[in-house]
Design an enzyme around this catalytic site. Structure first.
Site, mmCIF file in Angstrom:
data_model
loop_
_atom_site.group_PDB
_atom_site.id
_atom_site.type_symbol
_atom_site.label_atom_id
_atom_site.label_comp_id
_atom_site.label_asym_id
_atom_site.label_seq_id
_atom_site.Cartn_x
_atom_site.Cartn_y
_atom_site.Cartn_z
ATOM 1 C CD GLU A 36 -3.007 -0.607 -0.166
ATOM 2 O OE1 GLU A 36 -3.118 0.579 -0.519
ATOM 3 O OE2 GLU A 36 -3.534 -1.541 -0.781
ATOM 4 C CB CYS A 184 -13.843 3.387 -13.500
ATOM 5 S SG CYS A 184 -14.664 4.987 -13.466
ATOM 6 C CB CYS A 191 -19.238 2.970 -19.418
ATOM 7 S SG CYS A 191 -18.308 4.412 -18.840
ATOM 8 C CB CYS A 194 -18.617 -0.431 -15.813
ATOM 9 S SG CYS A 194 -18.655 0.079 -14.087
ATOM 10 C CB CYS A 200 -22.561 4.751 -13.356
ATOM 11 S SG CYS A 200 -21.284 6.021 -13.546
HETATM 12 FE FE1 SF4 Z 1 -16.846 4.427 -14.307
HETATM 13 FE FE2 SF4 Z 1 -19.477 4.774 -14.277
HETATM 14 FE FE3 SF4 Z 1 -18.267 4.071 -16.524
HETATM 15 FE FE4 SF4 Z 1 -18.471 2.348 -14.496
HETATM 16 S S1 SF4 Z 1 -20.111 3.209 -15.698
HETATM 17 S S2 SF4 Z 1 -16.654 2.749 -15.769
HETATM 18 S S3 SF4 Z 1 -18.240 3.711 -12.744
HETATM 19 S S4 SF4 Z 1 -17.987 5.983 -15.412
#
Ligand code: SF4
Length: 339
Positions: A36, A184, A191, A194, A200
């Protein structure tokens, strides 16, 4: 919302997350802490070889606590942000002195260690002990900022707390970091793949690029410096330890000056040696966070003797050296210049 966010994220992590990072096997508090700290300003791919070399040399907290600052900085050299290495050693010694060598388990104790902020403390406790703590490192901030279409840090910390699942904190914490690192991403977020795109807010409104708010970086000024590569008649090189705090604090460096006049005065008045005709080697440019530095190495020889720390070439490799100093000392053409 929180339960569903974590469920979707964990399901995605099981299939697409990073499960073979070196600090995950074995996942001891010491290794988690070290990773970390290394990851604070550096990306995973760059950290891995440093991490592996570091744990080979300092396999556990007791070995690290007993090490000298020179040894630690030598292993850190090249990773940058050397205060991290110095703080790591201070923290290891504090853990031995104050916690009997056992990595502490409360948030207050961990956050009190040198070099550990709120997000790092949360990440360590979640990943080392499965405790329920929020994180807001660069990756998590980007994900949560877009997910909520908010750039307010206080709001994002609150959200990070709210979204925490009740179980699987180790995986959840890694999953949030992995989503930021691999899906992201800053420039072109993926997206379509995602797991949390369904709710989102940035995605829904096509405003991904507005979050998180970019800090406008001022242009980095360019500074100049000279570094003296002085070789004595025994073939030794003069080095100085950099003051700490300060740039390259605690590392060994060639004597460095802001102007030609300054180094000439230094040789004459402080070292009190005569140097042979100085020769300028090619300029190196080195980037720091807030400025860039053009370094003019100047090579010279002396037959005089003087106080100071002179090192034989074989000893140089064992020292913690800033990367431009390494380049000057070890790059083949410049070594040729010394002969
Ligand atoms: Fe990022 Fe939203 Fe796209 Fe997912 S949907 S990659 S959280 S911007």
């Amino acid at each position: 919302m929180s339960r569903s966010f974590a469920i979707r994220l964990l399901r995605w992590y099981d299939r697409h997350g990073r499960h073979d990072l070196p600090w995950q096997h074995p996942r001891t508090p010491y290794r988690v802490w070290l990773s970390e700290v290394m990851l604070q300003q550096t990306q995973v791919a760059a950290v891995i070889p440093y991490f592996e070399r570091f744990v080979a040399r300092f396999p556990d907290l007791a070995t690290l606590a007993a090490a000298s600052e020179d040894d630690v900085l030598q292993m850190w050299a090249g990773l940058g942000y050397y205060a991290r290495g110095r703080n790591l050693l201070k923290a290891a010694r504090a853990i031995v002195a104050e916690h009997g060598g056992e990595f502490p388990r409360t948030f207050e104790q961990v956050a009190a260690l040198p070099g550990i902020g709120r997000s790092t403390a949360g990440a360590i406790l979640a990943q080392a002990f499965g405790q329920r703590h929020a994180i807001l490192d660069g990756n998590a901030r980007r994900v949560l900022s877009r997910y909520s279409a908010s750039a307010d840090d206080a709001r994002l910390w609150e959200l990070s707390e709210q979204l925490l699942p009740r179980a699987r904190l180790v995986d959840y914490t890694q999953a949030l970091m992995d989503l930021g690192a691999n899906v992201c991403v800053p420039r072109e977020p993926r997206c379509q793949t995602c797991p949390v795109s369904g709710d989102c807010k940035a995605f829904a409104t096509g405003r991904q690029h507005e979050f998180p708010k970019r800090r406008v970086k001022p242009a980095r000024p360019l500074r100049q410096a000279s570094m003296l590569l002085i070789e004595n008649r025994h073939g030794q090189i003069l080095l100085e330890r950099r003051p700490s705090p300060g740039i390259w604090g605690g590392l060994w460096c060639l004597p460095m000056f802001e102007s030609n006049d300054a180094w000439r005065n230094y040789c004459r008045d402080e070292l009190r040696i005569k140097v042979s005709a100085p020769r300028e080697l090619p300029v190196l440019r080195h980037a720091f966070t807030h400025f860039e530095l053009d370094i003019q190495p100047v090579r010279m020889k002396t037959t005089g003797t003087t106080k100071g720390a002179w090192f034989a070439p074989a000893a140089l490799a064992k020292l913690g050296l800033p990367s431009p100093v390494k380049k000057i000392l070890f790059s083949a053409p410049r070594r040729e210049e010394l002969r």
